[in-house]
Design a protein around this motif. Structure first.
Motif, PDB file in Angstrom:
ATOM      1  N   THR A  14       0.837  -1.198   0.000  1.00 18.74           N
ATOM      2  CA  THR A  14       0.000   0.000   0.000  1.00 18.74           C
ATOM      3  C   THR A  14       0.875   1.254   0.000  1.00 18.74           C
ATOM      4  OG1 THR A  14      -1.742  -1.189   1.159  1.00 18.74           O
ATOM      5  CG2 THR A  14      -1.813   1.223   1.267  1.00 18.74           C
ATOM      6  N   TRP A  15       1.940   1.226   0.777  1.00 14.58           N
ATOM      7  CA  TRP A  15       2.873   2.366   0.837  1.00 14.58           C
ATOM      8  C   TRP A  15       3.482   2.637  -0.542  1.00 14.58           C
ATOM      9  CZ3 TRP A  15       4.233   6.146   4.100  1.00 14.58           C
ATOM     10  CH2 TRP A  15       5.416   6.832   3.830  1.00 14.58           C
ATOM     11  N   VAL A  16       3.961   1.593  -1.186  1.00 15.49           N
ATOM     12  CA  VAL A  16       4.573   1.742  -2.516  1.00 15.49           C
ATOM     13  C   VAL A  16       3.549   2.287  -3.503  1.00 15.49           C
ATOM     14  CG1 VAL A  16       5.597   0.490  -4.459  1.00 15.49           C
ATOM     15  CG2 VAL A  16       6.319  -0.037  -2.118  1.00 15.49           C
ATOM     16  N   GLU A  17       2.360   1.751  -3.471  1.00 14.22           N
ATOM     17  CA  GLU A  17       1.319   2.226  -4.390  1.00 14.22           C
ATOM     18  C   GLU A  17       1.006   3.704  -4.155  1.00 14.22           C
ATOM     19  OE1 GLU A  17      -1.654  -0.687  -3.521  1.00 14.22           O
ATOM     20  OE2 GLU A  17      -0.917  -2.077  -5.048  1.00 14.22           O
ATOM     21  N   ALA A  18       1.033   4.136  -2.908  1.00  8.03           N
ATOM     22  CA  ALA A  18       0.795   5.553  -2.598  1.00  8.03           C
ATOM     23  C   ALA A  18       1.912   6.422  -3.171  1.00  8.03           C
ATOM     24  CB  ALA A  18       0.677   5.748  -1.091  1.00  8.03           C
ATOM     25  N   ARG A  19       3.156   5.938  -3.132  1.00  2.00           N
ATOM     26  CA  ARG A  19       4.283   6.691  -3.694  1.00  2.00           C
ATOM     27  C   ARG A  19       4.126   6.842  -5.207  1.00  2.00           C
ATOM     28  NH1 ARG A  19       4.279   6.963   0.830  1.00  2.00           N
ATOM     29  NH2 ARG A  19       3.539   8.972   0.184  1.00  2.00           N
ATOM     30  N   LEU A  20       3.528   5.847  -5.835  1.00  2.00           N
ATOM     31  CA  LEU A  20       3.340   5.902  -7.284  1.00  2.00           C
ATOM     32  C   LEU A  20       2.245   6.893  -7.669  1.00  2.00           C
ATOM     33  CD1 LEU A  20       3.533   2.097  -8.174  1.00  2.00           C
ATOM     34  CD2 LEU A  20       5.377   3.787  -8.163  1.00  2.00           C
ATOM     35  N   LYS A  21       1.249   7.039  -6.835  1.00  2.00           N
ATOM     36  CA  LYS A  21       0.120   7.909  -7.154  1.00  2.00           C
ATOM     37  C   LYS A  21       0.503   9.383  -7.207  1.00  2.00           C
ATOM     38  CE  LYS A  21      -3.552   4.917  -5.511  1.00  2.00           C
ATOM     39  NZ  LYS A  21      -4.580   4.688  -4.510  1.00  2.00           N
ATOM     40  N   SER A  29       9.125  -0.551 -10.038  1.00  2.00           N
ATOM     41  CA  SER A  29      10.552  -0.776 -10.266  1.00  2.00           C
ATOM     42  C   SER A  29      11.343   0.527 -10.141  1.00  2.00           C
ATOM     43  CB  SER A  29      10.786  -1.391 -11.643  1.00  2.00           C
ATOM     44  OG  SER A  29      10.247  -2.683 -11.689  1.00  2.00           O
ATOM     45  N   ASP A  30      10.778   1.606 -10.671  1.00  2.00           N
ATOM     46  CA  ASP A  30      11.421   2.916 -10.581  1.00  2.00           C
ATOM     47  C   ASP A  30      11.606   3.313  -9.114  1.00  2.00           C
ATOM     48  OD1 ASP A  30      12.479   5.335 -11.554  1.00  2.00           O
ATOM     49  OD2 ASP A  30      10.505   6.299 -11.545  1.00  2.00           O
ATOM     50  N   TYR A  31      10.578   3.097  -8.307  1.00  2.00           N
ATOM     51  CA  TYR A  31      10.636   3.427  -6.884  1.00  2.00           C
ATOM     52  C   TYR A  31      11.689   2.575  -6.154  1.00  2.00           C
ATOM     53  CZ  TYR A  31       9.054   4.114  -2.056  1.00  2.00           C
ATOM     54  OH  TYR A  31       8.997   4.386  -0.720  1.00  2.00           O
ATOM     55  N   VAL A  32      11.690   1.283  -6.435  1.00  2.00           N
ATOM     56  CA  VAL A  32      12.649   0.383  -5.775  1.00  2.00           C
ATOM     57  C   VAL A  32      14.078   0.726  -6.196  1.00  2.00           C
ATOM     58  CG1 VAL A  32      13.420  -2.023  -5.580  1.00  2.00           C
ATOM     59  CG2 VAL A  32      10.978  -1.457  -5.425  1.00  2.00           C
ATOM     60  N   ARG A  33      14.302   1.033  -7.473  1.00  2.00           N
ATOM     61  CA  ARG A  33      15.640   1.439  -7.919  1.00  2.00           C
ATOM     62  C   ARG A  33      16.096   2.706  -7.191  1.00  2.00           C
ATOM     63  NH1 ARG A  33      13.652  -0.391 -12.996  1.00  2.00           N
ATOM     64  NH2 ARG A  33      12.970   1.726 -13.500  1.00  2.00           N
ATOM     65  N   HIS A  34      15.165   3.647  -7.012  1.00  2.00           N
ATOM     66  CA  HIS A  34      15.484   4.881  -6.279  1.00  2.00           C
ATOM     67  C   HIS A  34      15.924   4.555  -4.849  1.00  2.00           C
ATOM     68  CE1 HIS A  34      15.125   8.935  -4.677  1.00  2.00           C
ATOM     69  NE2 HIS A  34      14.371   8.425  -3.717  1.00  2.00           N
TER      70      HIS A  34
END
Length: 81
Positions: A14-21, A29-34
């Protein structure tokens, strides 16, 4: 580019999905690479700090410091001419 599968607990997903929004990251993948890049930078900074500490410890005892003499020298060196 290699592929990895990662399992996350629901709150983390849920946290990751919120970062994408918010639009800063295009996909998971972009978020995890960051995050990995930030972790690499942090590890490098800690390593550099540890090296500086080790060098300082190896350099021996500190020499006495005469603040008044230092201040006088700096005033002399940087006096307006």
């Amino acid at each position: 580019m290699a592929t990895m599968n990662v399992s996350l607990p629901d709150p983390m997903k849920t946290w990751v999905e919120a970062r994408l929004k918010d639009g800063r990251y295009s996909n998971t993948s972009d978020y995890v690479r960051h995050l990995i890049r930030r972790d690499q930078e942090r590890a490098q900074a800690l390593e550099a700090l540890q090296q500086a500490i080790d060098e300082g410890l190896k350099s021996g005892d500190a020499a006495p410091f005469d603040f008044k003499a230092f201040k006088a020298e700096m005033r002399k060196r940087h006096a307006r001419k």
